[in-house]
Structure formats: structure tokens, C-alpha cells
Design a protein around this motif. Structure first.
Motif, PDB file in Angstrom:
ATOM      1  N   VAL A 382       0.863  -1.184   0.000  1.00 24.00           N
ATOM      2  CA  VAL A 382       0.000   0.000   0.000  1.00 24.00           C
ATOM      3  C   VAL A 382       0.896   1.231   0.000  1.00 24.00           C
ATOM      4  O   VAL A 382       1.925   1.250   0.690  1.00 24.00           O
ATOM      5  CB  VAL A 382      -0.933   0.022   1.233  1.00 24.00           C
ATOM      6  N   GLN A 384       0.986   5.538   0.299  1.00 22.27           N
ATOM      7  CA  GLN A 384       0.276   6.769   0.671  1.00 22.27           C
ATOM      8  C   GLN A 384       1.123   7.952   0.224  1.00 22.27           C
ATOM      9  O   GLN A 384       2.357   7.930   0.338  1.00 22.27           O
ATOM     10  CB  GLN A 384       0.078   6.835   2.195  1.00 22.27           C
ATOM     11  N   VAL A 395       3.782   2.009   2.680  1.00 20.98           N
ATOM     12  CA  VAL A 395       3.487   2.107   4.109  1.00 20.98           C
ATOM     13  C   VAL A 395       4.262   1.012   4.839  1.00 20.98           C
ATOM     14  O   VAL A 395       4.095  -0.179   4.542  1.00 20.98           O
ATOM     15  CB  VAL A 395       1.976   1.944   4.373  1.00 20.98           C
ATOM     16  N   GLY A 397       5.227  -1.670   7.422  1.00 18.71           N
ATOM     17  CA  GLY A 397       4.418  -2.586   8.225  1.00 18.71           C
ATOM     18  C   GLY A 397       3.202  -3.127   7.490  1.00 18.71           C
ATOM     19  O   GLY A 397       2.551  -4.047   7.966  1.00 18.71           O
ATOM     20  N   ALA A 398       2.891  -2.545   6.340  1.00 17.95           N
ATOM     21  CA  ALA A 398       1.769  -3.058   5.549  1.00 17.95           C
ATOM     22  C   ALA A 398       2.317  -3.899   4.401  1.00 17.95           C
ATOM     23  O   ALA A 398       3.506  -3.864   4.103  1.00 17.95           O
ATOM     24  CB  ALA A 398       0.937  -1.906   4.995  1.00 17.95           C
ATOM     25  N   GLY A 399       1.413  -4.641   3.782  1.00 20.06           N
ATOM     26  CA  GLY A 399       1.824  -5.466   2.649  1.00 20.06           C
ATOM     27  C   GLY A 399       2.585  -6.691   3.078  1.00 20.06           C
ATOM     28  O   GLY A 399       2.728  -6.964   4.274  1.00 20.06           O
TER      29      GLY A 399
ATOM     30  N   ILE B  77      -4.535 -12.025   2.378  1.00 17.85           N
ATOM     31  CA  ILE B  77      -3.978 -10.762   1.922  1.00 17.85           C
ATOM     32  C   ILE B  77      -4.562  -9.562   2.664  1.00 17.85           C
ATOM     33  O   ILE B  77      -3.904  -8.529   2.829  1.00 17.85           O
ATOM     34  CB  ILE B  77      -4.200 -10.644   0.390  1.00 17.85           C
ATOM     35  N   PRO B  79      -5.208  -8.909   5.873  1.00 16.18           N
ATOM     36  CA  PRO B  79      -4.475  -8.353   7.027  1.00 16.18           C
ATOM     37  C   PRO B  79      -3.324  -7.447   6.570  1.00 16.18           C
ATOM     38  O   PRO B  79      -3.066  -6.403   7.195  1.00 16.18           O
ATOM     39  CB  PRO B  79      -3.949  -9.600   7.742  1.00 16.18           C
ATOM     40  N   GLN B  80      -2.655  -7.834   5.491  1.00 15.14           N
ATOM     41  CA  GLN B  80      -1.514  -7.043   4.999  1.00 15.14           C
ATOM     42  C   GLN B  80      -1.974  -5.724   4.382  1.00 15.14           C
ATOM     43  O   GLN B  80      -1.303  -4.699   4.518  1.00 15.14           O
ATOM     44  CB  GLN B  80      -0.735  -7.856   3.953  1.00 15.14           C
ATOM     45  N   ILE B  81      -3.107  -5.761   3.699  1.00 14.54           N
ATOM     46  CA  ILE B  81      -3.586  -4.548   3.016  1.00 14.54           C
ATOM     47  C   ILE B  81      -4.181  -3.557   4.012  1.00 14.54           C
ATOM     48  O   ILE B  81      -3.907  -2.355   3.941  1.00 14.54           O
ATOM     49  CB  ILE B  81      -4.613  -4.919   1.919  1.00 14.54           C
ATOM     50  N   THR B  82      -4.989  -4.043   4.942  1.00 12.83           N
ATOM     51  CA  THR B  82      -5.651  -3.114   5.870  1.00 12.83           C
ATOM     52  C   THR B  82      -4.636  -2.335   6.709  1.00 12.83           C
ATOM     53  O   THR B  82      -4.906  -1.201   7.104  1.00 12.83           O
ATOM     54  CB  THR B  82      -6.618  -3.859   6.817  1.00 12.83           C
ATOM     55  N   ARG B  83      -3.476  -2.915   6.955  1.00  4.40           N
ATOM     56  CA  ARG B  83      -2.460  -2.203   7.732  1.00  4.40           C
ATOM     57  C   ARG B  83      -1.867  -1.013   6.979  1.00  4.40           C
ATOM     58  O   ARG B  83      -1.161  -0.195   7.559  1.00  4.40           O
ATOM     59  CB  ARG B  83      -1.338  -3.170   8.167  1.00  4.40           C
ATOM     60  N   GLY B  84      -2.180  -0.905   5.693  1.00  3.78           N
ATOM     61  CA  GLY B  84      -1.697   0.226   4.903  1.00  3.78           C
ATOM     62  C   GLY B  84      -2.611   1.441   4.955  1.00  3.78           C
ATOM     63  O   GLY B  84      -2.267   2.500   4.431  1.00  3.78           O
ATOM     64  N   TYR B  85      -3.779   1.287   5.584  1.00  2.00           N
ATOM     65  CA  TYR B  85      -4.766   2.369   5.647  1.00  2.00           C
ATOM     66  C   TYR B  85      -4.947   2.828   7.084  1.00  2.00           C
ATOM     67  O   TYR B  85      -4.913   2.021   8.012  1.00  2.00           O
ATOM     68  CB  TYR B  85      -6.118   1.887   5.105  1.00  2.00           C
ATOM     69  N   GLN B  89      -9.367   6.284   7.194  1.00  2.90           N
ATOM     70  CA  GLN B  89      -9.554   5.893   5.792  1.00  2.90           C
ATOM     71  C   GLN B  89     -10.442   4.653   5.681  1.00  2.90           C
ATOM     72  O   GLN B  89     -11.316   4.570   4.809  1.00  2.90           O
ATOM     73  CB  GLN B  89      -8.185   5.628   5.136  1.00  2.90           C
TER      74      GLN B  89
END
Lengths: 426, 101
Positions: A382, A384, A395, A397-399, B77, B79-85, B89
Motif C-alpha cells: 500500500v 500513501q 506504508v 508494516g503493511a503489505g 492478503i 491483514p496485509q492490506i488493511t495495515r496500509g490504511y 480511511q
């Protein structure tokens, strides 16, 4: 109809249709007006065309210029090479984009963009005027880096199949014609290139075919990079567990030249003979970018503004997809091109209305790769927008990647394809 | 407004306010990042095996997203994506899909 070349519309007889469509615009949404031309109907361009219509309630006129009669997907095309999918499965029509979304579609090639006059010339002789232009041209190959392949006759025999279409079918035929005990050699260029995990997925699916039909065969990966570029641990494990003795991976093996007649790959200190030699050449933004004077980085990729995808030196020209200089860790993927297209569509509608674009855009990537005909793995990230750098940043810690390959992810990958194709073309 | 410095200050101030104002279509734009997999406006292709999001109650979606994000709900997938928001958001996204029929 401001800013549109009426004559060119009348010439193709599209004016009446467009006026009718404009009359169907739904109420409640802002009416922006204007004419946007989109060059290239792949994951980026088709999505931009659709979302410009959707988000303007059909008030913005959109013309898509695409040279191919139908869309052929690069994602899932390795399954065609491996034999578990057909070309029909990955080929989609532009009809719904035209008939249901009201996108005017011209099957032609763009010769030149005149950014001063806000117009472009088509190979078929026509000229199109635009208020804003979206260029989503994909990649072209740097053939000069592989002198032996720098001719049409050489390219007809040593295939890339890195643009889905006739080459996909041709490579499949070469694989089918390969004898049991044959050697399939796949050359991977230095990153960045289109679809980072794509070469390793292809090697997996070719090995899957060999294992079932030609078990004495070998797949040799000649990788110009120091290591596997994407999903390394998952590919290494899949190859060790599924294809022992079939896949051989050689890092730091940059292709310098090719002998077409003997299908031999020339490296710095070694030569490798193949029964099927599949070369994914080094890449850059498609020729139209440099030809149109768009600012490039490293003479290869188009520099853009991440709030609008607008070219850094050419106003009103928005560039998408594999052709751009990517944000940190951002892959050249169809998924990312689709996301960039929505960013650009939103920004273009704001700019046409005299408003600034969204100051905090978000992009997301998901790439699925098959390691055999049923099991898949993913990588996700992700991004931003970061005001300090002016770039969309991954981001922390994400992905991440899959914990293990699975049939579940294979089914999700198939569902991903269905949904993203609908998101861009229906 | 005759003083050039005053004019400059005003211009800079207006520009920065302009640049920081949230986009009125922010929720729509954020939700569009989900559409590749979950369908345009959350209407997933029937039979694709991927959950549609359109018309789902905001509290239900938001709880699901929060559970993915804080690790209480397993997934491949998400859990990994939601941590980017950010939480804000995710709330905008859930609210947007709830209004889609």
C-alpha cells in the motif's frame, strides 16, 4: 463540446452518438465537460477511460485510441504458455466500454502528440484534439542491448512473449515442439521491468508442463539480477519441492548477445545452448513517450507528478502504468496501472472543473503468481502520498507475501482476474 | 494589498490552504482502491468467489476491516492490506460501500 475538433468527430460520425450519451447523464453528480483522449487500452488506459465516464456521470467525452482489436491480458498469460488456459480465456472485447460506458474507441496508432496544440496525429490519417490526454503506452524493448536480436527476423524466432498476444501462442507452440530432454532457457533483464515476479512464474509453469509431459527436460533461468526479484523465498521453495532437477536458477547472468541460428545465449563468461530460448529484453517506456518529448528519468521512464500522474514537463498529459518511473518498491504491474488510472481520472475531473486534485492519494498493489496450474502466491503493498517527498511511499508494516503457496490463493487469483477485467472493461 | 510582501504572504497562505483541503470525493477515491478485486463500487463479479462490498452495513464492514488490521481475523492478503490504511480511511471506505446498492 468546447475544445473538441468538431470536424474530426463529424468525420467518424460519432457526434450524434456522443450527444445522445451526454443526454443520459445521471443527475446529482457534478457535470464537468471536456474531451479526454486516452492512448493505450491496457490495464491503465482502459481503466482511465471507464472511470472518467463513470465519475463524470458521462459528461466528459472520452476517446480511447488502441491499436489492437481486443484486449489480451499479460497477467494469466503464463498459464496459456503452461497449457492450463487458452487465449480465449485472456482475451476480452472493448465492446462494453464502447456500448455501455460510451467511450469512443478508435483502433489506430498514435504517430505524434502535439502538446502545444493539444492534439495528436493518428497513423490512419486523423487528428484528435483534447483538453487532457492520458498516455498509457506500456513498454518497448531495448533491442540494441542484444545485438543479435535487433532485427525482425531474429525477433520472429527468439520470442519474448512479454506483451500478451501472438507471441504468447507462438511461445506455447515452441514449448510443445520441444523434445523431451530439451532445454528451455529464460533470460531475465535487470530490474525495473514489467511484472517483477512474471519471469519466475513463467519458469514455474514451463517446469510444470515439462514435469507432466517432458520430464527429462530442463528449465534454466539466466537472471541479470543478483537474486530473484520478487517473492524469492516462495519461488525457491516451490522450485525445490515441485521441480527438483528441472529448474536451474543462475543469478548475475546478464544476456549480452544471442546466436539465433543455434539458439545460444551469450553471457559475459559463458554460453548456454537452448532448445527454446525465451528472451525477456531490457525495457523502457514505449517509444511514443520519448517521441513526444515527455521528460524521462534515466532515459527510460516518464517522470510524473504523483498527485495527478501529469508529466513533469508537459502540461495536460497524464502518463500511467509500466511507462512511468515508479515510486519506491512500486512494481510495474497491471494492478498498479489500474490504480494509477483511477488517481489520474479523479485528478483530471478536478482539474477540468478548475479544482486541485486530491491532496492525499492512496495506491495499492496486489500481484498473484502461479507456481503450478492450481497453486498461487501473492505480494501486496500500500502506498500513501507523502507531502515531504512529493511521492507515494510504501506504508511500513503493511503489505507482504503469502505464508505459503495454496490452491486457495490460486482460486483468489482467478477471481482477481475476473474482477479487474470487469473493473477496466465493463 | 499594495504591498508586494503582503500579497505574497496571502498567496502562499491561500495556496497551502488550497492544497490541504480534503478532496470532496476522498471516500470514493479510497474505495476505488478496493475495486480491482471487489468490483467497481464494490459489486464483485458473480461467481468470482470474491466478496462483494456494495450495500454492506458500515458497522459490519468496518468491524471486519478492523479485525483484519489488528490480527484478530485471519486472511491471506487482507491483514496485509488493511495495515496500509489509517482507521479514518477504513471508515470512509466502509461508509462509501454501505451507500452503494
Amino acid at each position: 463540446m468546447a475544445g473538441i475538433n468538431r470536424r474530426s468527430f463529424l468525420k467518424t460520425g460519432a457526434l450524434a452518438g456522443l450527444l445522445t450519451l451526454a443526454g443520459c447523464a445521471g443527475g446529482g453528480m457534478r457535470k464537468t465537460g471536456g474531451h479526454v483522449v486516452v492512448v493505450g487500452g491496457g490495464y491503465g488506459g482502459a481503466t482511465a477511460a471507464k472511470y472518467l465516464r463513470l465519475w463524470s456521470a458521462n459528461t466528459v467525452e472520452v476517446t480511447l485510441v488502441e491499436r489492437n482489436p481486443a484486449f489480451v491480458s499479460c497477467p494469466m498469460s503464463n498459464l496459456v504458455i503452461g497449457g492450463s488456459r487458452s487465449m480465449d480465456d485472456i482475451t476480452l472485447s472493448y465492446d462494453r466500454l464502447r456500448d455501455q460506458r460510451g467511450v469512443r474507441i478508435i483502433h489506430d496508432e498514435v504517430l505524434a502528440i502535439d502538446a502545444q496544440a493539444r492534439s495528436l496525429r493518428l497513423a490512419g490519417g486523423g487528428e484528435l484534439r483534447y483538453d487532457r490526454l492520458v498516455v498509457s503506452p506500456g513498454i518497448d524493448f531495448i533491442w540494441q542491448d542484444i545485438p543479435g536480436l535487433d532485427s525482425a527476423s531474429a525477433q520472429a524466432r527468439i520470442l519474448h512473449a512479454w506483451k500478451a498476444g501472438p507471441q504468447t501462442v507462438a511461445l506455447r507452440r515452441q514449448l510443445e515442439a520441444m523434445p523431451d530432454g530439451g532445454v528451455f532457457v529464460l533470460s531475465v533483464p535487470r530490474a525495473p521491468y514489467r511484472c517483477p515476479p512474471g519471469p519466475y512464474e513463467r519458469a514455474s509453469l514451463v517446469a510444470d508442463y515439462c514435469k507432466r509431459h517432458k520430464p527429462r527436460s530442463k528449465v534454466i533461468i539466466l537472471d541479470a539480477n543478483d537474486e530473484i526479484v520478487s517473492k524469492k523465498g516462495l519461488f525457491v521453495r516451490a522450485w525445490a519441492e515441485l521441480y527438483p532437477g528441472i529448474i536451474e536458477y543462475r543469478p548475475q547472468s546478464e544476456l549480452r548477445d544471442v546466436d539465433v541460428a543455434t539458439r545460444t545465449a551469450h553471457l559475459d563468461f559463458d554460453t548456454v545452448r537452448a532448445d527454446v530460448l525465451n528472451v525477456i529484453p531490457p525495457q523502457r517506456a514505449a517509444d511514443i513517450a520519448a517521441r513526444s518529448g515527455l521528460q524521462l528519468i534515466n532515459q527510460r521512464w516518464v517522470e510524473i507528478d504523483w498527485l495527478s500522474m501529469e508529466s513533469s514537463n508537459t502540461p495536460a498529459v497524464h502518463v500511467l502504468g509500466d511507462a512511468i518511473f515508479p515510486a519506491p518498491t512500486m512494481p510495474k504491474s497491471g494492478h498498479v496501472a489500474n490504480q494509477q488510472a483511477k488517481l489520474a481520472a479523479a485528478a483530471i475531473l478536478r482539474l477540468l472543473a478548475g479544482e486541485p486534485p486530491d491532496p492525499a492519494p492512496v495506491l495499492m498493489n496486489t500481484c498473484y503468481s502461479f507456481v503450478d496450474s492450481r497453486n498461487a502466491i501473492h505480494v501486496a503493498s500500500v502506498f500513501q502520498y507523502d507531502r515531504r517527498t512529493g511521492v507515494v511511499q510504501p506504508v511500513a508494516g503493511a503489505g507482504g507475501v503469502s505464508s505459503a503457496r495454496s490452491e486457495l490463493e490460486g482460486r483468489i487469483a482467478a477471481g482477481w482476474a475476473q474482477n479487474i477485467w470487469a473493473d477496466m472493461l465493463f | 494589498m499594495k504591498h508586494p510582501a503582503a500579497l505574497l504572504t496571502l498567496t502562499v497562505l491561500t495556496t497551502s490552504l488550497f492544497a490541504q483541503a480534503a478532496d470532496p470525493e476522498r471516500a470514493r477515491n479510497l474505495a476505488a482502491t478496493c475495486a480491482n478485486c471487489h468490483g467497481t463500487n464494490g459489486r464483485a463479479v458473480a461467481g468470482s468467489g470474491i466478496d462483494p462490498l456494495a450495500g454492506i452495513d458500515k458497522r459490519v464492514s468496518l468491524q471486519k476491516l478492523a479485525d483484519f488490521k489488528n490480527g484478530q481475523r485471519p486472511g491471506t492478503i487482507m491483514p496485509q492490506i488493511t495495515r496500509g490504511y489509517s482507521d479514518e480511511q477504513l471508515e470512509l471506505i466502509a461508509a462509501y460501500f454501505a451507500t452503494q446498492k
